[in-house]
Design a protein around this motif. Structure first.
Motif, PDB file in Angstrom:
ATOM      1  N   ARG A 254      73.895 136.287  37.905  1.00 54.97           N
ATOM      2  CA  ARG A 254      75.212 135.741  37.567  1.00 54.97           C
ATOM      3  C   ARG A 254      75.245 134.228  37.791  1.00 54.97           C
ATOM      4  NH1 ARG A 254      76.863 140.653  39.877  1.00 54.97           N
ATOM      5  NH2 ARG A 254      77.268 139.695  41.916  1.00 54.97           N
ATOM      6  N   PHE A 255      74.605 133.779  38.874  1.00 54.58           N
ATOM      7  CA  PHE A 255      74.541 132.350  39.171  1.00 54.58           C
ATOM      8  C   PHE A 255      73.822 131.605  38.050  1.00 54.58           C
ATOM      9  CE2 PHE A 255      73.093 128.537  41.449  1.00 54.58           C
ATOM     10  CZ  PHE A 255      74.221 128.215  42.198  1.00 54.58           C
ATOM     11  N   GLN A 256      72.691 132.161  37.628  1.00 49.89           N
ATOM     12  CA  GLN A 256      71.941 131.522  36.540  1.00 49.89           C
ATOM     13  C   GLN A 256      72.696 131.617  35.223  1.00 49.89           C
ATOM     14  OE1 GLN A 256      67.717 131.272  36.375  1.00 49.89           O
ATOM     15  NE2 GLN A 256      67.460 132.983  37.810  1.00 49.89           N
ATOM     16  N   ARG A 257      73.394 132.739  35.004  1.00 52.08           N
ATOM     17  CA  ARG A 257      74.123 132.891  33.741  1.00 52.08           C
ATOM     18  C   ARG A 257      75.222 131.846  33.616  1.00 52.08           C
ATOM     19  NH1 ARG A 257      75.116 138.001  34.082  1.00 52.08           N
ATOM     20  NH2 ARG A 257      77.325 138.046  34.558  1.00 52.08           N
TER      21      ARG A 257
ATOM     22  N   ILE B 296      83.985 133.780  26.763  1.00 51.59           N
ATOM     23  CA  ILE B 296      85.339 134.189  27.131  1.00 51.59           C
ATOM     24  C   ILE B 296      85.467 133.981  28.632  1.00 51.59           C
ATOM     25  CG2 ILE B 296      87.007 136.070  27.152  1.00 51.59           C
ATOM     26  CD1 ILE B 296      85.288 137.262  24.798  1.00 51.59           C
ATOM     27  N   HIS B 297      86.429 133.196  29.064  1.00 48.15           N
ATOM     28  CA  HIS B 297      86.504 132.784  30.462  1.00 48.15           C
ATOM     29  C   HIS B 297      86.786 133.951  31.403  1.00 48.15           C
ATOM     30  CE1 HIS B 297      87.920 130.743  34.118  1.00 48.15           C
ATOM     31  NE2 HIS B 297      87.260 129.674  33.677  1.00 48.15           N
ATOM     32  N   ARG B 298      87.779 134.753  31.101  1.00 47.65           N
ATOM     33  CA  ARG B 298      88.172 135.973  31.824  1.00 47.65           C
ATOM     34  C   ARG B 298      88.816 135.724  33.190  1.00 47.65           C
ATOM     35  NH1 ARG B 298      83.777 140.741  31.575  1.00 47.65           N
ATOM     36  NH2 ARG B 298      82.547 139.280  32.837  1.00 47.65           N
ATOM     37  N   ASP B 299      88.940 134.486  33.616  1.00 49.28           N
ATOM     38  CA  ASP B 299      89.581 134.235  34.912  1.00 49.28           C
ATOM     39  C   ASP B 299      90.420 132.967  34.862  1.00 49.28           C
ATOM     40  OD1 ASP B 299      90.175 135.022  37.503  1.00 49.28           O
ATOM     41  OD2 ASP B 299      88.474 133.946  38.395  1.00 49.28           O
TER      42      ASP B 299
ATOM     43  N   GLY C  51      82.415 131.478  36.538  1.00 46.08           N
ATOM     44  CA  GLY C  51      81.579 132.412  37.275  1.00 46.08           C
ATOM     45  C   GLY C  51      81.603 133.837  36.774  1.00 46.08           C
ATOM     46  N   ILE C  52      82.726 134.278  36.187  1.00 47.30           N
ATOM     47  CA  ILE C  52      82.761 135.644  35.636  1.00 47.30           C
ATOM     48  C   ILE C  52      82.987 135.616  34.123  1.00 47.30           C
ATOM     49  CG2 ILE C  52      83.533 136.672  37.807  1.00 47.30           C
ATOM     50  CD1 ILE C  52      86.327 136.964  36.521  1.00 47.30           C
ATOM     51  N   ALA C  53      82.717 134.465  33.521  1.00 47.21           N
ATOM     52  CA  ALA C  53      82.872 134.366  32.064  1.00 47.21           C
ATOM     53  C   ALA C  53      81.950 135.360  31.363  1.00 47.21           C
ATOM     54  CB  ALA C  53      82.576 132.955  31.594  1.00 47.21           C
TER      55      ALA C  53
END
Length: 303
Positions: free
Chosen positions: A64-67, A140-143, A163-165
């Motif tokens: 997730r960090f790399q994404r 899509i940002h999602r947050d 971070g949770i996009a």
């Protein structure tokens, strides 16, 4: 016995050529610590996020960090936090971004209360422009929420924390069937988890943010997440104007449209929101409406 140090995963991005000197910590989270940093390779002080070494063995966290780094490499927009790349520093994963030292939209609302409607409308247009850029690149940002919206040196609103996009180009990182987001700003399709997540998901969250800018609070509140979720799914948001909140009818209508339960009833896309606001603000304040609104309504020292 000390556990062995895990082997670093192969980087999924090209490491930045810039080098950074870490200063004081600016914040500590569950995943990493953010430091103020200096570099001879970037034009201004930066913020560097370092992944905590004690979770570097968790492949999901590292992915997730790399994404997030891969996502930010694709985005370049005046209302999205500038990204300076990432890599490894002293064996730890890091990425660097623009330092935003003027607080968040949430800070401003808590400090000063609801915003004048022209300023809220101007910020909404800026956020919509950022969202359209992200959506054009499959992100899509999602947050979207006030704590993830910051102010630049010139007073403009800047969208951060991807971070949770969701990267629609990455089939491995779509979190199928998983509910992610922040309760007070989540769309019905996010809550149901099985619904299709599109750019209109961010538009619903934008409606929640605009509502909060004008009312000083989100459209729905409750003692726990279940009460808030139930309202997102079933309750109509209270009309701003009917509560005596000053805003034109066209803006109240836009907020209601953004908060439609059915994504198909929301505006076509973020660009349509931006254009709708531009047209009305030009009618009210003239072609140079951004400067006119900032001069009349932005708080002193807001930049």
């Amino acid at each position: 016995m000390t556990p062995p140090t895990p082997e670093p995963q192969r980087l999924k991005f090209i490491p930045t050529a810039a080098t950074f000197r870490l200063g004081e910590p600016l914040g500590v989270g569950a995943v990493g610590t953010v430091y103020r940093a200096e570099s001879d390779d970037v034009p201004a002080p930066a913020a560097v996020k370092m992944l905590h070494p004690h979770i570097a063995h968790d492949s999901g966290v590292v992915d997730r960090f790399q994404r997030e780094i891969v996502i930010m490499e694709r985005l370049n927009h005046p209302h999205i936090v500038r990204h300076y790349g990432g890599g490894m520093m002293n064996g730890q994963y890091f990425y660097a971004m623009e330092l935003l030292a003027h607080g968040s939209l949430s800070d401003r609302i808590k400090r000063s209360g609801p915003l004048p409607w022209p300023l809220a409308a101007l910020y909404t247009a800026q956020i919509a422009s950022a969202l359209q850029h992200a959506h054009n690149h499959g992100i899509i940002h999602r947050d979207l929420k006030p704590t993830n919206l910051f102010f630049g040196d010139d007073g403009r609103v800047i969208l951060g924390d991807f971070g949770i996009a969701r990267d629609t180009h990455d089939s491995e990182g779509t979190d199928p069937g998983r509910t992610v987001g922040t309760y007070a700003y989540m769309s019905p399709e996010q809550i149901c988890a099985g619904g299709e997540i599109t750019g209109k998901t961010d538009l619903y969250s934008l409606g929640c943010v605009v509502y909060e800018m004008l009312a000083g609070r989100p459209p729905f509140a409750g003692a726990n997440f279940a009460q808030i979720w139930d309202q997102h799914l079933h309750a109509a948001p209270p009309s701003l104007r009917e509560q005596g909140i000053e805003c034109p009818e066209w803006l109240d209508h836009l907020v209601a449209q953004l908060l439609e339960k059915d994504p198909e009833r929301r505006p076509f896309n973020a660009r349509a929101v931006q254009g709708y606001l531009r047209d009305h603000l030009e009618d009210e304040f003239g072609k140079d409406y951004p400067q006119a609104i900032r001069e009349r309504f932005a708080p002193p020292n807001s930049a």
